[in-house]
Design a protein around this motif. Structure first.
Motif, PDB file in Angstrom:
ATOM      1  N   GLU A 765     119.814  49.166 127.366  1.00 32.44           N
ATOM      2  CA  GLU A 765     120.081  50.362 126.458  1.00 32.44           C
ATOM      3  C   GLU A 765     119.885  49.291 125.133  1.00 32.44           C
ATOM      4  N   GLU A 766     120.830  48.772 124.782  1.00 28.93           N
ATOM      5  CA  GLU A 766     120.733  48.310 123.566  1.00 28.93           C
ATOM      6  C   GLU A 766     119.739  47.498 122.756  1.00 28.93           C
ATOM      7  N   CYS A 767     118.918  47.027 123.849  1.00 30.83           N
ATOM      8  CA  CYS A 767     117.437  46.010 123.702  1.00 30.83           C
ATOM      9  C   CYS A 767     116.497  47.403 122.716  1.00 30.83           C
ATOM     10  N   LEU A 768     116.053  48.301 123.360  1.00 34.43           N
ATOM     11  CA  LEU A 768     115.170  49.142 122.705  1.00 34.43           C
ATOM     12  C   LEU A 768     114.954  49.689 121.472  1.00 34.43           C
ATOM     13  N   GLU A 769     115.674  49.790 120.979  1.00 33.77           N
ATOM     14  CA  GLU A 769     115.838  50.270 119.432  1.00 33.77           C
ATOM     15  C   GLU A 769     115.945  48.830 118.171  1.00 33.77           C
ATOM     16  N   GLY A 770     115.188  48.893 116.842  1.00 30.79           N
ATOM     17  CA  GLY A 770     116.114  47.625 116.106  1.00 30.79           C
ATOM     18  C   GLY A 770     115.073  46.772 116.219  1.00 30.79           C
ATOM     19  N   GLY A 771     114.338  46.162 116.938  1.00 29.00           N
ATOM     20  CA  GLY A 771     113.824  44.640 117.122  1.00 29.00           C
ATOM     21  C   GLY A 771     112.231  44.703 115.784  1.00 29.00           C
ATOM     22  N   ASP A 772     112.342  43.429 115.839  1.00 31.19           N
ATOM     23  CA  ASP A 772     111.018  43.246 114.677  1.00 31.19           C
ATOM     24  C   ASP A 772     110.326  42.749 115.389  1.00 31.19           C
ATOM     25  N   ARG A 773     109.104  42.737 115.184  1.00 27.09           N
ATOM     26  CA  ARG A 773     107.659  42.961 115.192  1.00 27.09           C
ATOM     27  C   ARG A 773     107.084  41.835 115.960  1.00 27.09           C
ATOM     28  N   SER A 774     108.007  40.972 113.995  1.00 26.63           N
ATOM     29  CA  SER A 774     106.784  39.884 113.608  1.00 26.63           C
ATOM     30  C   SER A 774     108.109  38.991 114.510  1.00 26.63           C
ATOM     31  N   ALA A 775     109.085  38.927 114.930  1.00 29.84           N
ATOM     32  CA  ALA A 775     110.240  38.024 115.750  1.00 29.84           C
ATOM     33  C   ALA A 775     109.460  38.108 117.580  1.00 29.84           C
TER      34      ALA A 775
END
Length: 910
Positions: A765-775
């Motif tokens: 669940e902790e992977c759903l938000e906060g990602g860096d689209r460029s990375a």
């Protein structure tokens, strides 16, 4: 086993040895994958082509072993046509938008691949930057023969119709199977000068991922499947592809009978007649039998026939006899050098080239150089290389003078011929020739000369950029030559005389970097200070200086492993300092920032006050201010605390982020205050994630209290969604010292484990938000192990079709996307999952799942037919196999989060 049987000691043969075939000349051919060719024969001969695959050749008893061609990545199977021309489809390196390559394989060629190109990631990569994988383009390396064309994903089995297989429409066709997407293709080739063009290519099958195939004696095409993909399940099968209308034709029955009976019991006249049979396997069977008998007369008789193909096989048979020492066979071949049929002259020339030196006067081959037939010129020049005919030098130079830049096969042949007919000095004297193409070919020829790289210095200042750049590659790449590299590095002293292209400049800078020493460092520093030089190359020069004292083992240009002499890294910075400190005022912020990094790495004195002023200057560019702050930290300046206090209160997010990292190592109490300040006042995710991540290193009661409360509160995950991953990571660190955090973390993990029964994403669940689209985009395109771009496309007309098209994947629900990443088999896109269904009557259907319901399962067979199977009739079915591995086993959670964020942006039209 194969190598042992051939009497070879193979020290390292790469990751693949495959495609073993008997060639038209009776020799054994096979390919070696891209990790590198390293072979030592029993008589002590070495064949070393590190980091590149190729095509090997030797006699059946292991004698006359040689590397026939190199620079190939992974040609699964080579195949030759009716005239002994070798072809293959080489795998790509899984770079974004790169494609596999259809190649015509000739002796001595370098196809350009080096294993180190596979792992360059976002670093400079000659394979893509210098267009090596593409068909002929300006700016490509001249020593590389580019592919005829780019072709399909995942090439595997490759074979040629021997003449009577399948049906008449597929005569003279090559057949290629692709895996794991299960596509099959057919095409022909047509001559184009010294090379060929692919024509009439088309897909004729789809479904089962076949990885190897060949024609059976009955004329059908047989292939072995992949057994369901990875992991291997040991349940592969052999599949048959045929045209029922021709399966019982008289021609195919005759061939099957001939092949079954063999050729040993047939008389010479019949064997001579069979040299012209419509089926290549029969022709070769007759040829090999005559050679086995050491019977030359039938081959002479074959030369007198009118059919060209009969005469071609007679020539091949004579070549085989010549190879076992029959001088009369060599004489017969020499007699064909004036034949009216230019194809026979070319075949005879190639056969003569394979004979041992001294069996005939090599000068008799020279007239072929002046032929107006490029195919004859190609084989003549290659033969002259092997027989070392010095008198051929001038005719070859004359031929070089007539060539155009896009005649790449003749360029290779002429360079190869020159390398065999003269020493390095004579070839290097061509640096004075007025034709730049001759000078270019001379540089390529030096690649085939022992120590030829030492002569690169005579070409690195050539007024033609292509010649100078090729000389730079000669000096710098692969084995490298210290003398050539020294000359290349010295060109930085004359920047107005050298090419401005990246391929040359990177090698010039890196040559100085690798050789080391005060003089080279000064040259690089002066180049970095040139305001008129390309910005990217100035940054590269500064990067080399920053790494000077602790060089990375992988080459900055090619990625090959290099060793460095510690003594060469010693420097006196006085000479460099004026150039580098001047760059602290450069108009380019990136240059300024990199210059600060260099001052720290080399110990160039810069006053702490000057760096503090940069940190304090709100008008200075963000990268420069961060670099100055890092410089104060690396120098352990007494002004560091003052700079950090300024940084954490600045308006610039990058500066605050780095300042908080430094503060956490200096003053835990102050750092805790800034962490909570960040949570209350900052909205950008990277800065908040940085603060959450630092909590794990802060041994403070208020931190443990915050984490324990957050773990206990079921609403916290929604409130802190964008930093929840970092909070969990910090909690795992603090659990070792805080009982309260440990207790709540254990309880949370128990809840998550129990939730898995209903929620497959409970652990992610902790992977759903906060990602860096460029990375995430960078991971998608360049991650060495994930290799997403290898199977998927995100742009129309670009990328791979092995996996589903992802151009509009961002329109899907985010949770659904995450589920697909961590468990690809949970929901397989239509047409991309393989399975076998067994009916209750024990018949079965294998193929790709098209759709299923409570009433029926629909499977598409390799023939493209959708078969509907009622559920009530199903006895057993295999699991649906996804070709995509679970990303949870390859990527870290923050990488999954970044990829997920990138995927959500893909909402373009199909």
């Amino acid at each position: 086993v194969m190598a042992h049987g051939f009497g070879l000691h193979i020290a390292y043969g790469g990751h693949d040895m495959h495609g073993l075939k008997v060639g038209f000349d009776g020799k054994i051919y096979w390919t070696i994958g891209d990790k590198g060719i390293s072979v030592v024969t029993k008589d002590g001969r070495e064949f070393l082509y590190p980091n590149q695959g190729g095509m090997m050749r030797c006699n059946p008893d292991g004698t006359d072993f040689e590397v026939f061609a190199h620079g190939l990545r992974n040609v699964q199977e080579p195949a030759f046509d009716n005239f002994g021309n070798w072809f293959g489809v080489d795998n790509d390196s899984d770079q974004s938008n790169e494609k596999e390559r259809f190649v015509y394989i000739v002796e001595g060629m370098d196809a350009g691949w080096r294993c180190n190109y596979q792992y360059r990631g976002s670093n400079y990569n000659p394979w893509t930057a210098e267009k090596i994988w593409q068909p002929y383009q300006e700016g490509q390396p001249a020593h590389v023969i580019p592919p005829i064309s780019n072709y399909i994903d995942g090439p595997a089995g490759f074979t040629f119709n021997p003449g009577t297989a399948l049906n008449d429409a597929y005569r003279d066709h090559f057949f290629l199977t692709g895996a794991p997407n299960g596509n099959q293709y057919a095409f022909r080739v047509e001559p184009r000068g010294a090379s060929f063009a692919m024509v009439g290519d088309h897909q004729f099958g789809k479904g089962i991922p076949l990885v190897g195939w060949n024609f059976g004696p009955d004329g059908a095409l047989y292939g072995v499947d992949w057994g369901g993909g990875y992991p291997l399940n040991q349940k592969g099968a052999v599949w048959k592809i045929d045209d029922p209308a021709y399966a019982d034709s008289s021609a195919r029955r005759e061939v099957a009978k001939l092949l079954k009976e063999g050729f040993a019991g047939r008389d010479a006249d019949e064997l001579t007649k069979l040299l012209g049979h419509v089926d290549q396997r029969v022709r070769l069977g007759a040829q090999f039998e005559l050679v086995r008998r050491n019977d030359i007369q039938p081959l002479h008789n074959g030369l007198k026939q009118s059919a060209q193909i009969t005469r071609v096989h007679a020539v091949w048979g004579l070549g085989q006899l010549g190879n076992i020492g029959r001088s009369d066979a060599a004489e017969a071949l020499l007699g064909l050098l004036k034949d009216k049929d230019v194809e026979l002259r070319a075949q005879a020339t190639r056969a003569l080239g394979d004979l041992k030196v001294g069996m005939f006067d090599g000068k008799t081959l020279i007239p072929g150089v002046a032929s107006n037939n490029p195919r004859l010129q190609l084989h003549t020049a290659i033969a002259l290389h092997k027989h070392g005919v010095s008198e051929a030098f001038e005719p070859l130079v004359k031929l070089a003078d007539s060539l155009k830049p896009d005649q790449t096969y003749l360029r290779h042949a002429v360079a190869y011929g020159l390398a065999g007919s003269a020493d390095s000095q004579r070839i290097a004297d061509l640096s004075k020739h007025n034709n730049p193409n001759v000078r270019l070919i001379a540089v390529v020829a030096l690649r085939n000369q022992p120590g030829g790289g030492a002569e690169a210095g005579r070409f690195v200042l050539d007024k033609e950029a292509a010649v100078a750049t090729e000389a730079a590659r000669l000096a710098h790449d692969d084995w490298s030559d210290p003398q050539g590299m020294a000359a290349l590095a010295a060109t930085l002293q004359r920047p107005e005389k050298i090419p401005g292209n990246e391929a040359f400049l990177r090698r010039a800078i890196n040559s100085g970097f690798r050789l080391g020493g005060q003089k080279n460092a000064a040259n690089i520093a002066r180049y970095a200070a040139r305001t008129g030089a390309p910005k990217a190359m100035r940054l590269e020069a500064l990067g080399a200086l920053a790494d000077w004292k602790e060089p990375q083992p992988l080459d900055r240009v090619t990625g090959r492993h290099r060793a460095f002499d510690k003594d060469s890294r010693a420097l006196t910075v006085d000479e460099l300092a004026p150039h580098i400190t001047a760059l602290l005022r450069d108009k380019e912020a990136d240059i300024q920032a990199k210059a600060v990094e260099v001052t720290v790495a080399l110990g160039i004195p810069v006053a702490g006050e000057a760096l503090l002023n940069i940190v304090s200057d709100a008008k200075a560019a963000r990268p420069v201010r961060v670099a100055a702050l890092n410089g104060l930290a690396d120098n352990k300046s007494e002004l560091l605390r003052k700079s950090v206090d300024l940084a954490v209160r600045d308006k610039t997010p990058d500066l605050r982020l780095r300042g908080l990292q430094l503060l956490a190592g200096m003053d835990a109490e102050a750092a805790v205050e800034r962490v909570f300040w960040t949570f209350e006042n900052v909205t950008n995710a990277p800065e908040r994630q940085n603060a959450a991540r630092l909590m794990g290193n802060l041994d403070r009661a208020e931190i443990d209290s915050f984490l324990a409360t957050a773990l206990q509160d079921t609403d916290s995950q929604r409130e802190w969604a964008s930093i929840w991953l970092e909070l969990l990571e910090s909690a795992e660190k603090r659990a070792a010292k805080s009982e309260a955090v440990k207790k709540q973390l254990t309880a949370l993990n128990t809840r998550r484990e129990k939730a898995l029964e209903k929620n497959p994403l409970a652990q992610f669940e902790e992977c759903l938000e906060g990602g860096d689209r460029s990375a995430g985009k960078a991971i998608f395109e360049t991650h060495i192990f994930a290799q997403c771009a290898r199977c998927h496309t995100v742009k129309k007309g670009q990328g791979s079709d092995i996996g589903p098209n992802l151009q509009t994947i961002g329109e899907k629900d985010k949770r659904e996307l995450l589920h697909s990443l961590i468990d690809p088999a949970a929901q397989i896109a239509e047409g991309y999952g393989n399975l076998t269904v067994v009916r209750k009557d024990n018949t079965f259907v294998s193929g790709t799942l098209r759709r299923e319901s409570a009433k029926e399962v629909v499977v598409r067979t390799p023939e493209g037919k959708d078969v509907k199977i009622p559920v009530a009739e199903i006895q057993q079915r295999t699991p649906i196999v996804s070709l995509m591995p679970p990303m949870s086993q390859i990527l870290k959670k923050h990488e999954i989060r970044d990829v997920l964020e990138y995927l959500t942006t893909l909402k373009g039209k199909k």
